[in-house]
Design a protein around this motif. Structure first.
Motif, PDB file in Angstrom:
ATOM      1  N   PRO A 129      36.050  49.857  31.172  1.00 43.28           N
ATOM      2  CA  PRO A 129      35.804  49.169  32.449  1.00 43.28           C
ATOM      3  C   PRO A 129      36.758  48.005  32.697  1.00 43.28           C
ATOM      4  O   PRO A 129      37.167  47.770  33.847  1.00 43.28           O
ATOM      5  CB  PRO A 129      34.353  48.688  32.305  1.00 43.28           C
ATOM      6  CG  PRO A 129      33.728  49.628  31.333  1.00 43.28           C
ATOM      7  CD  PRO A 129      34.812  49.941  30.360  1.00 43.28           C
ATOM      8  N   SER A 130      37.150  47.293  31.654  1.00 43.70           N
ATOM      9  CA  SER A 130      38.062  46.166  31.834  1.00 43.70           C
ATOM     10  C   SER A 130      39.467  46.638  32.166  1.00 43.70           C
ATOM     11  O   SER A 130      40.178  46.010  32.966  1.00 43.70           O
ATOM     12  CB  SER A 130      38.083  45.306  30.567  1.00 43.70           C
ATOM     13  OG  SER A 130      36.829  44.697  30.370  1.00 43.70           O
ATOM     14  N   LEU A 189      40.136  49.438  33.777  1.00 44.38           N
ATOM     15  CA  LEU A 189      40.048  49.891  35.169  1.00 44.38           C
ATOM     16  C   LEU A 189      40.043  48.696  36.125  1.00 44.38           C
ATOM     17  O   LEU A 189      40.648  48.750  37.203  1.00 44.38           O
ATOM     18  CB  LEU A 189      38.788  50.733  35.360  1.00 44.38           C
ATOM     19  CG  LEU A 189      38.745  52.063  34.601  1.00 44.38           C
ATOM     20  CD1 LEU A 189      37.389  52.741  34.791  1.00 44.38           C
ATOM     21  CD2 LEU A 189      39.869  52.990  35.058  1.00 44.38           C
ATOM     22  N   ALA A 190      39.375  47.613  35.724  1.00 43.57           N
ATOM     23  CA  ALA A 190      39.382  46.401  36.554  1.00 43.57           C
ATOM     24  C   ALA A 190      40.796  45.844  36.672  1.00 43.57           C
ATOM     25  O   ALA A 190      41.224  45.420  37.762  1.00 43.57           O
ATOM     26  CB  ALA A 190      38.449  45.359  35.953  1.00 43.57           C
ATOM     27  N   ASP A 241      30.545  46.788  34.446  1.00 43.38           N
ATOM     28  CA  ASP A 241      30.716  46.883  35.894  1.00 43.38           C
ATOM     29  C   ASP A 241      32.120  46.406  36.280  1.00 43.38           C
ATOM     30  O   ASP A 241      32.419  45.207  36.223  1.00 43.38           O
ATOM     31  CB  ASP A 241      29.648  46.021  36.580  1.00 43.38           C
ATOM     32  CG  ASP A 241      29.660  46.145  38.095  1.00 43.38           C
ATOM     33  OD1 ASP A 241      30.680  46.585  38.655  1.00 43.38           O
ATOM     34  OD2 ASP A 241      28.645  45.784  38.721  1.00 43.38           O
ATOM     35  N   THR A 242      32.964  47.334  36.675  1.00 44.29           N
ATOM     36  CA  THR A 242      34.347  47.001  37.022  1.00 44.29           C
ATOM     37  C   THR A 242      34.413  45.992  38.162  1.00 44.29           C
ATOM     38  O   THR A 242      35.227  45.053  38.145  1.00 44.29           O
ATOM     39  CB  THR A 242      35.108  48.284  37.405  1.00 44.29           C
ATOM     40  OG1 THR A 242      35.146  49.155  36.281  1.00 44.29           O
ATOM     41  CG2 THR A 242      36.528  47.975  37.847  1.00 44.29           C
ATOM     42  N   LYS A 243      33.560  46.148  39.160  1.00 46.66           N
ATOM     43  CA  LYS A 243      33.570  45.222  40.304  1.00 46.66           C
ATOM     44  C   LYS A 243      33.182  43.811  39.879  1.00 46.66           C
ATOM     45  O   LYS A 243      33.753  42.821  40.362  1.00 46.66           O
ATOM     46  CB  LYS A 243      32.622  45.728  41.390  1.00 46.66           C
ATOM     47  CG  LYS A 243      33.108  46.983  42.110  1.00 46.66           C
ATOM     48  CD  LYS A 243      32.156  47.386  43.230  1.00 46.66           C
ATOM     49  CE  LYS A 243      32.666  48.618  43.965  1.00 46.66           C
ATOM     50  NZ  LYS A 243      31.722  49.046  45.044  1.00 46.66           N
ATOM     51  N   CYS A 294      36.186  42.238  38.234  1.00 43.28           N
ATOM     52  CA  CYS A 294      37.180  41.850  39.251  1.00 43.28           C
ATOM     53  C   CYS A 294      36.756  40.566  39.964  1.00 43.28           C
ATOM     54  O   CYS A 294      37.579  39.663  40.187  1.00 43.28           O
ATOM     55  CB  CYS A 294      37.368  42.976  40.264  1.00 43.28           C
ATOM     56  SG  CYS A 294      38.268  44.403  39.632  1.00 43.28           S
ATOM     57  N   GLU A 310      42.805  47.759  39.165  1.00 39.41           N
ATOM     58  CA  GLU A 310      42.419  47.404  40.537  1.00 39.41           C
ATOM     59  C   GLU A 310      42.989  46.045  40.922  1.00 39.41           C
ATOM     60  O   GLU A 310      43.466  45.847  42.051  1.00 39.41           O
ATOM     61  CB  GLU A 310      40.895  47.401  40.643  1.00 39.41           C
ATOM     62  CG  GLU A 310      40.362  47.148  42.049  1.00 39.41           C
ATOM     63  CD  GLU A 310      40.773  48.218  43.036  1.00 39.41           C
ATOM     64  OE1 GLU A 310      40.957  47.879  44.230  1.00 39.41           O
ATOM     65  OE2 GLU A 310      40.936  49.390  42.626  1.00 39.41           O
TER      66      GLU A 310
END
Length: 463
Positions: A297-298, A300-301, A412-414, A417, A304
């Motif tokens: 997840p980090s 992927l963040a 949670d990627t969002k 971010c 983004e």
């Protein structure tokens, strides 16, 4: 008055005995090796003034890398030393603190080797001896006709460690981790304590393998023995409380004293600047790619954030699985994820890692559980912002429930971010958290205060 002169003066005033003389000699030995000693002389001066300079011979059982104690050894060619057991640099920090305070240390660790018939061997330095005991290189799967360590609960490793322990005379044994090292301490018949560095049930829950199940069973046996227990965080102590019969003392892992000299690079103090020559560097000290280290997840963040932030971004990944061509790269390529902006730094020397952390703009710590979190503590000491898990074991305790860093859902990627964007949007708030973090971590993890806490536990056991 210079610090060394103050120390000599107090030695003469209090009639300091052998313990003080050894402490005094240790100071000059460390000075000769290039270490900064001003604060440590002051600390020993304070100890002498209190009349507490009595020396002990302390046995330390645990994973110790020779690289982390080579400055303590009388060897001209330290490059020829075996590895020992890497992965816990703070063991060398603790041993160094004991030596500087005038105590002697005999340390016992395992070294993985195919020459399993060889006898334990030792290397020496002033007031220090390190025993290296043969260990099977295979943890679970059979190799060269021998079963993995876990199937007989490290029986051969425990026997070799016990041989080395039996050859020494120490006042007390201190086992780090509640597995094979603690089992050796218990069977020795010597006064002993054990320190909880992880929570076996949590590790087994996240990675249910024969190895983690076997280690869990070993830990339960240790906890049932009645050996006095310390833990490295409030979380670790609370997790073990129902399994032991006596109170658990909390003693944090120590940070190296020289880390006080490292601070975040000046050019990185304003995260809002948009100078492309100075990228926004996100550091992740992950170690291994597995479920509870939770790196994806980090990553992927980060991918983004590269699209949305005005600043150029860079992600530096540290740990054995995160080197070029390693497990992380293979998995990312298999998932067709871009590697632009990602630097796979892999496993590097601990001191080099901490110097690289100086230039980081942020430590992103995605682990789902930690008993303490050394990477987090080191980032706190350097003064860089931290984003970590709200429910990640001992990390919220270390970060003072969010007062010393941002706590989010690291799955949670969002959410990750948003926390990174907050560094840009609220720099004053983030700077305040960094200041709280720096003060808190040195209150918890000063190496000499940590050593004194352990000495207090030793004295209570020996009383």
């Amino acid at each position: 008055m210079p610090a060394v002169s103050r120390f000599v003066l107090v030695c003469s005033q209090v009639g300091a005995g052998p313990g003080a003389c050894k402490g005094f000699m240790a100071i000059f030995q460390f000075a000769a090796k290039g270490f900064c000693i001003e604060d440590r002389v002051d600390y020993c001066w304070w100890q002498l003034a209190r009349g507490q300079a009595e020396n002990m011979r302390i046995g330390i059982l645990g994973p110790i890398a020779t690289a982390d104690v080579r400055h303590l050894l009388d060897l001209s060619d330290t490059a020829s030393l075996p590895l020992g057991t890497p992965g816990a640099p703070f063991m060398g920090t603790l041993i160094t603190a004991f030596l500087e305070l005038g105590h002697e240390v005999v340390a016992f660790t395992s070294e993985q080797t195919n020459d399993l018939d060889s006898a334990p061997r030792h290397v020496d330095g002033p007031g220090f001896r390190l025993w290296l005991c043969p260990s099977r290189p295979n943890g679970t799967l059979p190799r060269r006709g021998r079963i993995g360590r876990v199937w007989d609960f490290f029986r051969m490793e425990r026997r070799r460690l016990a041989e080395a322990v039996a050859s020494e005379r120490v006042d007390i044994l201190h086992a780090h981790w509640i597995y094979e090292y603690a089992m050796v301490a218990i069977r020795s018949g010597l006064p002993a304590i054990a320190t909880v560095h992880d929570v076996p049930g949590e590790i087994m829950r996240f990675t249910p393998t024969p190895y983690t199940v076997g280690r869990y069973m070993m830990a339960r046996q240790v906890l049932k023995s009645g050996i006095p227990i310390t833990a490295v965080s409030g979380y670790a102590a609370a997790s073990m409380a129902s399994l032991v019969s006596r109170p658990i003392t909390i003693v944090a892992n120590p940070l190296p004293a020289w880390l006080r000299t490292l601070k975040k690079s000046r050019q990185l103090k304003d995260p809002t600047m948009a100078d492309d020559s100075s990228p926004f560097i996100i550091a992740m000290v992950v170690g291994h790619w597995n479920r509870f280290k939770n790196p994806l997840p980090s990553i992927l963040a980060f991918l983004e954030l590269r699209k949305t932030l005005a600043r150029t971004c860079e992600l530096r990944l540290y740990g054995p699985d995160f080197g070029p061509g390693g497990k992380a790269e293979r998995l990312l390529r298999a998932a067709n994820l871009p590697l632009e902006g990602i630097k796979l730094r892999g496993r590097i020397e601990h001191r080099e890692l901490l110097h690289e952390m100086q230039s980081a703009s942020l430590l992103l710590h995605p682990s789902l559980t930690e008993s303490f979190g050394m990477a987090v503590a080191e980032a706190m000491a350097i003064g860089i912002p931290i984003i970590a898990g709200r429910q990640s074991g001992g990390v919220p305790w270390l970060l003072d429930e969010g007062r010393a860093g941002q706590l989010v859902d690291v799955k949670d990627t969002k959410a990750i971010c948003s926390a990174v964007e907050r560094i840009f949007e609220h720099p004053v708030e983030i700077d305040a958290k960094c200041e709280v973090a720096r003060n808190r971590v040195w209150q918890l993890a000063d190496p000499y205060a940590t050593a004194e806490q352990y000495l207090g536990v030793y004295r209570s056991v020996l009383a």
